[in-house]
Scaffold this motif. Sequence first.
Motif, PDB file in Angstrom:
ATOM      1  N   LYS A  24      13.230 -13.023   1.088  1.00 41.32           N
ATOM      2  CA  LYS A  24      12.742 -12.176  -0.013  1.00 41.32           C
ATOM      3  C   LYS A  24      13.603 -10.925  -0.120  1.00 41.32           C
ATOM      4  O   LYS A  24      14.150 -10.430   0.882  1.00 41.32           O
ATOM      5  N   LYS A  29      15.782  -3.462  -0.346  1.00 46.91           N
ATOM      6  CA  LYS A  29      15.283  -4.083   0.886  1.00 46.91           C
ATOM      7  C   LYS A  29      15.370  -5.605   0.841  1.00 46.91           C
ATOM      8  O   LYS A  29      15.254  -6.219  -0.220  1.00 46.91           O
ATOM      9  N   TRP A  31      14.038  -9.145   3.396  1.00 39.56           N
ATOM     10  CA  TRP A  31      13.191  -9.573   4.507  1.00 39.56           C
ATOM     11  C   TRP A  31      13.629 -10.960   4.961  1.00 39.56           C
ATOM     12  O   TRP A  31      14.022 -11.800   4.143  1.00 39.56           O
ATOM     13  N   ASP A  32      13.552 -11.187   6.269  1.00 43.07           N
ATOM     14  CA  ASP A  32      13.914 -12.513   6.767  1.00 43.07           C
ATOM     15  C   ASP A  32      12.669 -13.331   7.087  1.00 43.07           C
ATOM     16  O   ASP A  32      11.533 -12.864   6.907  1.00 43.07           O
ATOM     17  N   GLY A  35       9.912 -11.935   9.035  1.00 42.97           N
ATOM     18  CA  GLY A  35       9.233 -10.779   8.451  1.00 42.97           C
ATOM     19  C   GLY A  35       9.934  -9.464   8.717  1.00 42.97           C
ATOM     20  O   GLY A  35       9.429  -8.404   8.321  1.00 42.97           O
ATOM     21  N   LYS A  36      11.094  -9.494   9.372  1.00 40.25           N
ATOM     22  CA  LYS A  36      11.821  -8.251   9.640  1.00 40.25           C
ATOM     23  C   LYS A  36      12.400  -7.692   8.351  1.00 40.25           C
ATOM     24  O   LYS A  36      12.949  -8.425   7.526  1.00 40.25           O
ATOM     25  N   GLU A  37      12.297  -6.373   8.191  1.00 40.22           N
ATOM     26  CA  GLU A  37      12.779  -5.695   6.987  1.00 40.22           C
ATOM     27  C   GLU A  37      14.165  -5.096   7.230  1.00 40.22           C
ATOM     28  O   GLU A  37      14.437  -4.527   8.282  1.00 40.22           O
ATOM     29  N   TYR A  38      15.028  -5.246   6.248  1.00 39.39           N
ATOM     30  CA  TYR A  38      16.382  -4.702   6.326  1.00 39.39           C
ATOM     31  C   TYR A  38      16.658  -3.811   5.116  1.00 39.39           C
ATOM     32  O   TYR A  38      16.232  -4.112   3.997  1.00 39.39           O
TER      33      TYR A  38
END
Length: 419
Positions: A24, A29, A31-32, A35-38
């Motif tokens: 997503k 931003k 997300w993998d 659920g980690k946000e980058y």
Amino acid sequence: MKVIETLESEVRSYVRSFPTVFTKAKGYKMWDKAGKEYIDFFSGAGALNYGHNDPKMKEKLVEYIMSDGITHSLDMASTAKAEFLNTFNEVILKPRNLDYKIMFPGPTGTNTVESALKLARKVTGRTDIISFTNGFHGMTIGSLSVTGNAMKRKGAGIPLQNTVTMPYDNYVDDHDTLEYLERFLEDSGSGVDIPAAIIAETVQGEGGINAARFEWLKKLEQICKRWDILLIIDDVQAGVGRTGTFFSFEPAGLKPDIVCMSKSLSGYGIPFAITLIRPDLDIWTPGEHNGTFRGNNHAFVTATASLDYWKDDTFEKEIKEKSQIIYESLEKIVKNYPEIKGEVRGRGFMVGIASEVEGLSDKVAAKAFELGLIMETSGPKDEVFKLFPPLNIDEEGLKKGLAIIEESVKSLVKEPITN
């Protein structure tokens, strides 16, 4: 990841730098799967200047698709194309006093470069093209011939001919590289023929975030006029606001003969490219240069919507204000961590730090990814870690991303830089 590693070609590259499965993306931003946000300071290598899934562009695109609007039309007429042409002319070209015919060469950056090189040769009747050290213009044969990177050139598998490479601005310390270029043009014994065109980036992205001085660019334009050489500006990566203005050449006061654009032109990451041509140079015969996917109507729709950002000078002012935050933050890193032997490079939102310490930039980018920030490296030895945040990122997100970069540098200089 296992599916990709098993089935996808070894040529894949970015997935090796960012080894996770993304699911997503919104704004600045990503997300993998876990659920980690980058925070995205990569922006699709400059194809997502407005971030991911811009809501206005998405709304227009969904509306168009749901109404069964034309998707594929080659170069037939469509309402989406006509609206883009008119809006681009009214919002971008006319206010900048630029008069160009707009060509749709195919959907990618290398397509627009190929068309520019072909047209320059057709117009002038000459063969050679002059390009610059560390330039990058694409991966097809013509574009590769004017690209400097040895590894990428080698991939062609054949000799790359009819081009001459000259030193870019500041390639040789304390030396006016354009004097060197002009000497070759003047001297009948130099072995360099008068070329059809000179192709240049105002800021070299893949080549190491090398920003040419405005006076150098202006002198380059004057040389082209003096010798009746066409000036092609490759604005594929540096354009669409990336350096602070819509066209990267605006602050230098240039009016190139041909301009190449792609990457963020669609606004949404949809493949799209145009070649801007001085009207008197538009001597193509119908179908002489074509391509099946040059009529990408979905890109016309989102590109037209993206131009709302440029209807007044508000967006440009915001870019310049945030550019100052970026530049000051990078200067602070260079000053506070002298161990990295760093130098800040670039303009606007197309910036980075070049490090003399071998392998450091790769390690900074890898550490940043670990801490939740995506950015890449560039330069002939990957010596630059480069920042390409979305232009519409808010100040909070920008500062958070910059803090991760500083933390990444700090973690490396505390320990031995080389393992």
